[in-house]
Motif scaffolding. Structure first.
Motif, PDB file in Angstrom:
ATOM      1  N   ARG A  29      56.344   4.510  34.102  1.00 44.70           N
ATOM      2  CA  ARG A  29      57.711   5.062  34.186  1.00 44.70           C
ATOM      3  C   ARG A  29      58.174   5.654  32.855  1.00 44.70           C
ATOM      4  NH1 ARG A  29      59.146   1.050  37.417  1.00 44.70           N
ATOM      5  NH2 ARG A  29      59.908  -0.219  35.698  1.00 44.70           N
ATOM      6  N   ARG A  30      57.737   5.037  31.773  1.00 40.68           N
ATOM      7  CA  ARG A  30      58.132   5.541  30.458  1.00 40.68           C
ATOM      8  C   ARG A  30      57.522   6.913  30.159  1.00 40.68           C
ATOM      9  NH1 ARG A  30      56.737   0.409  26.927  1.00 40.68           N
ATOM     10  NH2 ARG A  30      58.411  -0.963  27.603  1.00 40.68           N
ATOM     11  N   GLY A  31      56.501   7.279  30.958  1.00 39.67           N
ATOM     12  CA  GLY A  31      55.906   8.599  30.782  1.00 39.67           C
ATOM     13  C   GLY A  31      54.687   8.600  29.877  1.00 39.67           C
ATOM     14  N   ASP A  32      54.122   7.408  29.614  1.00 40.66           N
ATOM     15  CA  ASP A  32      52.940   7.376  28.741  1.00 40.66           C
ATOM     16  C   ASP A  32      51.639   7.613  29.494  1.00 40.66           C
ATOM     17  OD1 ASP A  32      54.612   6.952  26.706  1.00 40.66           O
ATOM     18  OD2 ASP A  32      54.100   4.850  26.347  1.00 40.66           O
ATOM     19  N   MET A  33      51.684   7.572  30.799  1.00 41.83           N
ATOM     20  CA  MET A  33      50.500   7.860  31.612  1.00 41.83           C
ATOM     21  C   MET A  33      50.954   8.586  32.866  1.00 41.83           C
ATOM     22  SD  MET A  33      47.482   8.040  32.802  1.00 41.83           S
ATOM     23  CE  MET A  33      46.368   7.452  31.535  1.00 41.83           C
ATOM     24  N   GLU A  34      50.768   9.911  32.838  1.00 40.05           N
ATOM     25  CA  GLU A  34      51.238  10.739  33.963  1.00 40.05           C
ATOM     26  C   GLU A  34      50.194  10.831  35.068  1.00 40.05           C
ATOM     27  OE1 GLU A  34      54.164  12.236  34.076  1.00 40.05           O
ATOM     28  OE2 GLU A  34      54.918  12.345  32.015  1.00 40.05           O
ATOM     29  N   GLY A  35      48.952  10.494  34.706  1.00 37.04           N
ATOM     30  CA  GLY A  35      47.863  10.598  35.682  1.00 37.04           C
ATOM     31  C   GLY A  35      47.102  11.901  35.603  1.00 37.04           C
ATOM     32  N   LYS A  36      47.349  12.671  34.552  1.00 33.39           N
ATOM     33  CA  LYS A  36      46.619  13.946  34.375  1.00 33.39           C
ATOM     34  C   LYS A  36      45.117  13.657  34.237  1.00 33.39           C
ATOM     35  CE  LYS A  36      49.988  17.167  33.616  1.00 33.39           C
ATOM     36  NZ  LYS A  36      50.761  16.645  34.777  1.00 33.39           N
ATOM     37  N   LEU A  37      44.320  14.481  34.893  1.00 35.06           N
ATOM     38  CA  LEU A  37      42.877  14.255  34.948  1.00 35.06           C
ATOM     39  C   LEU A  37      42.260  14.118  33.552  1.00 35.06           C
ATOM     40  CD1 LEU A  37      40.305  14.056  36.675  1.00 35.06           C
ATOM     41  CD2 LEU A  37      40.085  16.531  36.480  1.00 35.06           C
ATOM     42  N   GLY A  38      41.590  12.988  33.342  1.00 36.43           N
ATOM     43  CA  GLY A  38      40.863  12.777  32.091  1.00 36.43           C
ATOM     44  C   GLY A  38      41.703  12.170  30.973  1.00 36.43           C
ATOM     45  N   SER A  39      43.009  11.955  31.213  1.00 36.21           N
ATOM     46  CA  SER A  39      43.827  11.307  30.174  1.00 36.21           C
ATOM     47  C   SER A  39      43.553   9.802  30.192  1.00 36.21           C
ATOM     48  CB  SER A  39      45.304  11.601  30.405  1.00 36.21           C
ATOM     49  OG  SER A  39      45.696  11.113  31.675  1.00 36.21           O
ATOM     50  N   THR A  40      43.795   9.137  29.063  1.00 40.44           N
ATOM     51  CA  THR A  40      43.511   7.700  28.989  1.00 40.44           C
ATOM     52  C   THR A  40      44.613   6.973  28.237  1.00 40.44           C
ATOM     53  OG1 THR A  40      42.216   8.157  27.001  1.00 40.44           O
ATOM     54  CG2 THR A  40      40.981   7.861  29.030  1.00 40.44           C
ATOM     55  N   LEU A  41      44.837   5.724  28.582  1.00 39.52           N
ATOM     56  CA  LEU A  41      45.766   4.877  27.830  1.00 39.52           C
ATOM     57  C   LEU A  41      45.222   3.453  27.809  1.00 39.52           C
ATOM     58  CD1 LEU A  41      48.533   4.722  26.371  1.00 39.52           C
ATOM     59  CD2 LEU A  41      49.500   3.994  28.558  1.00 39.52           C
ATOM     60  N   LEU A  42      45.015   2.963  26.593  1.00 39.62           N
ATOM     61  CA  LEU A  42      44.423   1.629  26.437  1.00 39.62           C
ATOM     62  C   LEU A  42      45.526   0.595  26.207  1.00 39.62           C
ATOM     63  CD1 LEU A  42      41.631   0.205  26.220  1.00 39.62           C
ATOM     64  CD2 LEU A  42      41.804   0.518  23.742  1.00 39.62           C
ATOM     65  N   LEU A  43      45.548  -0.448  27.047  1.00 39.89           N
ATOM     66  CA  LEU A  43      46.546  -1.507  26.912  1.00 39.89           C
ATOM     67  C   LEU A  43      45.852  -2.805  26.510  1.00 39.89           C
ATOM     68  CD1 LEU A  43      48.333  -0.864  30.338  1.00 39.89           C
ATOM     69  CD2 LEU A  43      48.907   0.152  28.118  1.00 39.89           C
ATOM     70  N   HIS A  44      46.521  -3.590  25.681  1.00 42.98           N
ATOM     71  CA  HIS A  44      45.926  -4.856  25.239  1.00 42.98           C
ATOM     72  C   HIS A  44      46.699  -6.042  25.808  1.00 42.98           C
ATOM     73  CE1 HIS A  44      43.251  -3.089  22.167  1.00 42.98           C
ATOM     74  NE2 HIS A  44      44.149  -2.118  22.215  1.00 42.98           N
ATOM     75  N   ASN A  45      45.982  -7.143  26.031  1.00 45.08           N
ATOM     76  CA  ASN A  45      46.582  -8.409  26.441  1.00 45.08           C
ATOM     77  C   ASN A  45      47.612  -8.261  27.565  1.00 45.08           C
ATOM     78  OD1 ASN A  45      45.104  -9.501  24.289  1.00 45.08           O
ATOM     79  ND2 ASN A  45      46.776  -9.064  22.866  1.00 45.08           N
ATOM     80  N   VAL A  46      47.224  -7.611  28.623  1.00 44.38           N
ATOM     81  CA  VAL A  46      48.145  -7.458  29.748  1.00 44.38           C
ATOM     82  C   VAL A  46      48.281  -8.812  30.439  1.00 44.38           C
ATOM     83  CG1 VAL A  46      48.517  -6.309  31.963  1.00 44.38           C
ATOM     84  CG2 VAL A  46      47.520  -5.044  30.047  1.00 44.38           C
ATOM     85  N   ARG A  47      49.505  -9.305  30.523  1.00 48.37           N
ATOM     86  CA  ARG A  47      49.681 -10.660  31.063  1.00 48.37           C
ATOM     87  C   ARG A  47      49.323 -10.697  32.558  1.00 48.37           C
ATOM     88  NH1 ARG A  47      54.903  -8.755  29.950  1.00 48.37           N
ATOM     89  NH2 ARG A  47      56.085  -8.380  31.875  1.00 48.37           N
ATOM     90  N   GLY A  48      48.878 -11.871  32.970  1.00 50.92           N
ATOM     91  CA  GLY A  48      48.488 -12.026  34.372  1.00 50.92           C
ATOM     92  C   GLY A  48      47.053 -11.588  34.659  1.00 50.92           C
TER      93      GLY A  48
END
Lengths: 160, 320
Positions: free
Chosen positions: B48-67
């Protein structure tokens, strides 16, 4: 090796001079099919760019099988003609034929040259000049069309 | 690199990294949704914040995702869901593997192989994920005096399939993909070697070594034999070089003797002078393929049990 003679009009069209004797050599296996693979012509790069390689064949079913394998492997190929009409530019006053035509349809006339050595079996020629290499930052060999060939061979095994 | 096939929930994977897809525009895939639910809406908040729009080939690395039980979660853009086809699948996978190779993860569990690709089954997705991953981590260091180290190279990928019943097909497809990738690696290595090292003699030696390893028969014909065969055309080219010509014949007999063989032919010109028609200077550094395709399909083709003969010839020319 085939007994045919060639007038060498261009020494830079040497790949086909190498291949033609190997195609004749292949006759001794009485093969089901022969596929030659070569980065043969700059004209191929002009025709299909760096995405698809060209398939030239004297057998429509073999061409179809290779095109299908290319689709499956996402190592795609596109069929080009080797019609008799294209052979004329290889005429020579001195030998049975020349090793090169003019610039027009250069990848096709190269395939026509090879076809003269592949009359005794089902044959296809892949001109991979556009796809074997990458330029720019990622310059280097691509490993294509190994996926197409491997997929075709596996399909042949399945069909046998 | 090693590949395994698995079926299970993304949030339950104990791994260095779990890779899930997001479609354009901001639409999480099923696996991304499962992670989102486990994390109490953390992933959808980021989207929702707009850091991952889903554009082909884009990437976003997240750390320690709870759950989740993984150290990292990698979101990969898949492009528009209705346009998700072969090319898109491969592009997204390539982007994921490239990024993984640069992180500290030695291994990862990839869920992209669960995404439906039009007309393609799970086996196709697994095979292509393996080929693309191997392509993405390929490096050619042989000619570097000091090869640069990848800090923590990717060593293992686990590819997820939707159901337990897909495991067998997935494993066969991974083996197929790996065989193809090894063939490509060999072809790239040979193609990337310079002409002063990769001579016809060198190719012949490699072919013999390969034949030994894979149980092919290998015969190398030299000048006297080629003259006897009257290979005048072949020799007219190789006469332009100080390097002796080699005509390499690799044969694989995996099927019954009665079955007629298939023949692959390549030219294997290891150095191209341009002859009397010198190429533009731009082309001189990547003269036509140094390697020979027949040799490169060998490790791959060694797997099918089909009588296949490889007649390959090599020539070499030097400057006139």
């Amino acid at each position: 090796m085939s007994g045919q003679t060639v007038e060498v009009l261009n020494t830079d069209a040497e790949g086909r001079l190498i291949l033609c004797d190997a195609l004749t050599y292949a006759e001794r296996y009485e093969p089901t099919a022969v596929v030659d693979i070569a980065t043969l012509t700059g004209a191929m790069v002009i025709a299909l760019g760096h995405i698809a390689c060209g398939v030239f064949s004297n057998s429509d079913s073999l061409a179809r099988a290779l095109l299908g394998a290319g689709e499956e492997a996402f190592d795609r190929a596109w069929q080009m003609p080797v019609w008799e009409d294209y052979h004329e530019v290889l005429n020579s006053n001195f030998a049975d034929f020349a090793n090169i035509g003019d610039r027009a349809g250069g990848s096709i006339t190269a395939a026509c040259f090879l076809s003269k050595f592949a009359r005794k079996y089902d044959w296809a020629h892949l001109d991979i000049a556009g796809i074997a290499w990458k330029e720019g930052k990622e310059k280097g060999a691509t490993g294509r069309p190994v996926p197409l060939l491997a997929t075709w061979l596996l399909a042949q095994e399945g069909a046998a | 690199m090693e590949f395994t096939i698995k079926s299970g929930s993304p949030e339950k994977q104990r791994s260095a990294c779990v890779v899930v897809g997001v479609f354009d525009n901001r639409k999480p895939s099923l696996s991304a949704e499962l992670i989102d639910r486990a994390s109490g809406g953390y992933v959808s908040e980021i989207i929702r914040r707009g850091d991952m729009e889903g554009k082909l080939g884009s990437t976003l690395l997240l750390h320690n995702v709870r759950g989740t039980l993984a150290d990292r979660v990698l979101l990969v853009g898949l492009g528009k869901e209705r346009d998700f086809r072969e090319r898109e699948f491969r592009t997204a996978t390539r982007a994921a593997v490239r990024l993984l190779n640069e992180t500290g993860s030695y291994e990862a569990v990839v869920y992209l192989t669960e995404e439906k690709v039009k007309r393609r089954e799970v086996a196709w997705r697994v095979e292509h994920a393996v080929v693309v991953a191997m392509e993405a981590v390929y490096r050619f260091d042989e000619m570097k005096s000091q090869p640069a180290d990848v800090r923590r190279p990717l060593r293992k990928l686990t590819l997820s399939v939707p159901q337990r019943s897909d495991l067998t097909a997935g494993e066969a497809a991974a083996a197929r993909g790996l065989a193809i990738a090894h063939g490509m690696d060999l072809a790239r290595d040979l193609g990337n070697l310079p002409g002063n090292i990769c001579t016809p003699t060198y190719l012949a030696e490699r072919a013999q070594a390969l034949a030994k390893e894979l149980d092919f028969s290998c015969q190398v014909l030299d000048r006297p034999q080629l003259e006897e065969l009257k290979m005048g055309s072949f020799l007219s080219v190789t006469n332009g070089s100080e390097q002796p010509p080699k005509f390499i014949v690799l044969e694989y007999n995996g099927a019954g003797k009665k079955q007629k063989p298939l023949v692959l032919v390549g030219k294997g010109i290891t150095f191209d002078s341009g002859g009397i028609s010198i190429k533009p200077a731009h082309d001189m550094d990547h003269t036509w393929s140094a390697s020979s395709p027949p040799a490169k399909t060998c490790p791959t083709a060694a797997r099918p049990s089909r009588e296949t003969s490889f007649a390959a010839c090599r020539g070499r020319r030097s400057r006139f």
